[in-house]
Design an enzyme around this catalytic site. Structure first.
Site, mmCIF file in Angstrom:
data_model
loop_
_atom_site.group_PDB
_atom_site.id
_atom_site.type_symbol
_atom_site.label_atom_id
_atom_site.label_comp_id
_atom_site.label_asym_id
_atom_site.label_seq_id
_atom_site.Cartn_x
_atom_site.Cartn_y
_atom_site.Cartn_z
ATOM 1 N N LEU A 236 0.147 7.009 2.412
ATOM 2 C CA LEU A 236 0.426 7.381 3.809
ATOM 3 C C LEU A 236 -0.871 7.924 4.401
ATOM 4 C CD1 LEU A 236 3.974 9.018 3.858
ATOM 5 C CD2 LEU A 236 3.200 6.960 5.056
ATOM 6 N N HIS A 237 -1.765 7.020 4.829
ATOM 7 C CA HIS A 237 -3.106 7.406 5.262
ATOM 8 C C HIS A 237 -3.091 8.265 6.537
ATOM 9 C CE1 HIS A 237 -4.754 4.375 2.470
ATOM 10 N NE2 HIS A 237 -3.861 3.526 2.944
ATOM 11 N N ASP A 238 -2.480 7.760 7.595
ATOM 12 C CA ASP A 238 -2.688 8.333 8.928
ATOM 13 C C ASP A 238 -2.199 9.761 9.132
ATOM 14 O OD1 ASP A 238 -2.267 5.105 10.551
ATOM 15 O OD2 ASP A 238 -4.050 6.087 9.747
ATOM 16 N N ASP B 176 0.873 -1.182 0.000
ATOM 17 C CA ASP B 176 0.000 0.000 0.000
ATOM 18 C C ASP B 176 0.905 1.225 0.000
ATOM 19 O OD1 ASP B 176 -2.697 1.198 2.221
ATOM 20 O OD2 ASP B 176 -1.702 2.105 0.476
#
Ligand code: RIB
Ligand code: CA
Length: 307
Positions: free
Chosen positions: A234-236, A231
């Site tokens: 960088l979601h967070d 994945d």
């Protein structure tokens, strides 16, 4: 003198969580008061020891609390392999000497409660994993809602999911908890996949992490290198930046429901974009668009600072 925004990160580290935690610890506008852990990317034992490792890279002593190890309503556990078996791409043992040796607070919900009570200012909560701890806090201590400035969470998404066609991992991991949070009446800021998938990084950008040259940069590079083979987003950090750097984003305000039943859509976050939707319903501030190079430049700029 910038008035710092007091905040708590509730997290399941987790590779992108690591970036969010260090970003919050380093940002001049934020004062990180505590880290509370929850199950999610990996089991609670691993998310908690990973949080302790990250706390060891932060010069100010940050309490780390042990949170829920499973959802309010238990379904099958499917954390997948994105973050590796230890949650840090198999690199924990290489870097464990840096971990904080402060004892873990035995109960994240109590740590959340105590921190909110002690703070003279209202506090931003940054949930970047399943919402089990936050839902438990809101159910057990509703009188503390006025001490919550807002809940800026990573979770959900309108156009697509990542664990099913329409459900995102954090929400699907505990849909009942998510529904409690979204229906709590607390101000909610949402960084869902619609925006976090715009924060995907390429090899050149990955190399920029290594060039930062901070003591934790090698760790961040190595765990991100493994993670990005599954994945690249960088979601967070987006949940944190939505508060610390809102100028980087475009937002919409919309009512959001969380599906807790259903067959195909369990864990979906459903917006009500109808023109005549009931305006008395709670509105969520949803980050929908970012300018990628500005995002990356700000991320690197803050990560260059000392924690
Ligand atoms: O869907 C992405 C979210 O799930 C991120 O918070 C990631 O760390 C995982 O917890
Ligand atoms: Ca996470």
């Amino acid at each position: 003198m910038i008035e710092k925004i007091p905040c708590i990160i509730d997290t399941d580290p987790g590779v992108d969580d690591a970036f969010a935690i260090l970003y919050a610890a380093k940002h001049p506008k934020l004062e990180l008061l505590a880290i509370t852990t929850v199950f999610g990317n990996v089991g609670l034992e691993y998310t908690s020891r990973n949080a302790q490792l990250l706390a060891g890279y932060i010069s100010k002593p940050i309490p780390v609390g042990l949170g829920h190890k499973q959802a309010l309503v238990v379904r099958k556990d499917d954390a997948g392999v994105t973050h590796g078996s230890d949650g840090f791409g198999g690199r924990y043992d290489t870097y464990k000497e840096h971990a904080s040796t402060r004892p873990l607070h035995p109960n994240s919900v109590q740590l959340l409660k105590e921190t909110l009570q002690k703070s003279s200012e209202s506090v931003v909560l940054f949930p970047i994993g399943p919402l089990t701890n936050i839902a438990s806090l809101l159910l057990a201590y509703p009188e503390l809602k006025p001490k919550i400035r807002c809940i800026s969470l990573m979770g959900g998404g309108f156009h697509h999911g990542n664990r099913t066609s329409i459900a995102e991992f954090n929400i699907l991991s505990d849909p009942e908890a998510a529904r409690i949070v979204f229906e709590s009446g607390c101000p909610i800021v949402m960084a869902g996949l619609d925006i976090t998938d715009q924060a995907s990084i390429n090899q050149t950008e990955l190399n920029r992490i290594l060039e930062i040259g901070q003591k934790e940069s090698q760790l961040l590079y190595e765990i991100l290198d493994l993670y990005s083979s599954h994945d690249r987003s960088l979601h967070d950090p987006i949940a944190v930046m939505a508060i610390s750097d809102p100028e980087l984003f475009e937002f919409v305000n919309v009512h959001v429901d969380v599906e807790t039943g259903g067959h195909f859509a369990t864990g979906a976050t459903i917006p009500d974009f109808r023109k005549k939707s009931n305006q008395s319903l709670s509105q969520v501030k949803v980050a929908m668009k970012l300018e990628h190079s500005s995002f990356m430049d700000r991320l690197i700029e803050i990560l260059r600072k000392d924690a």
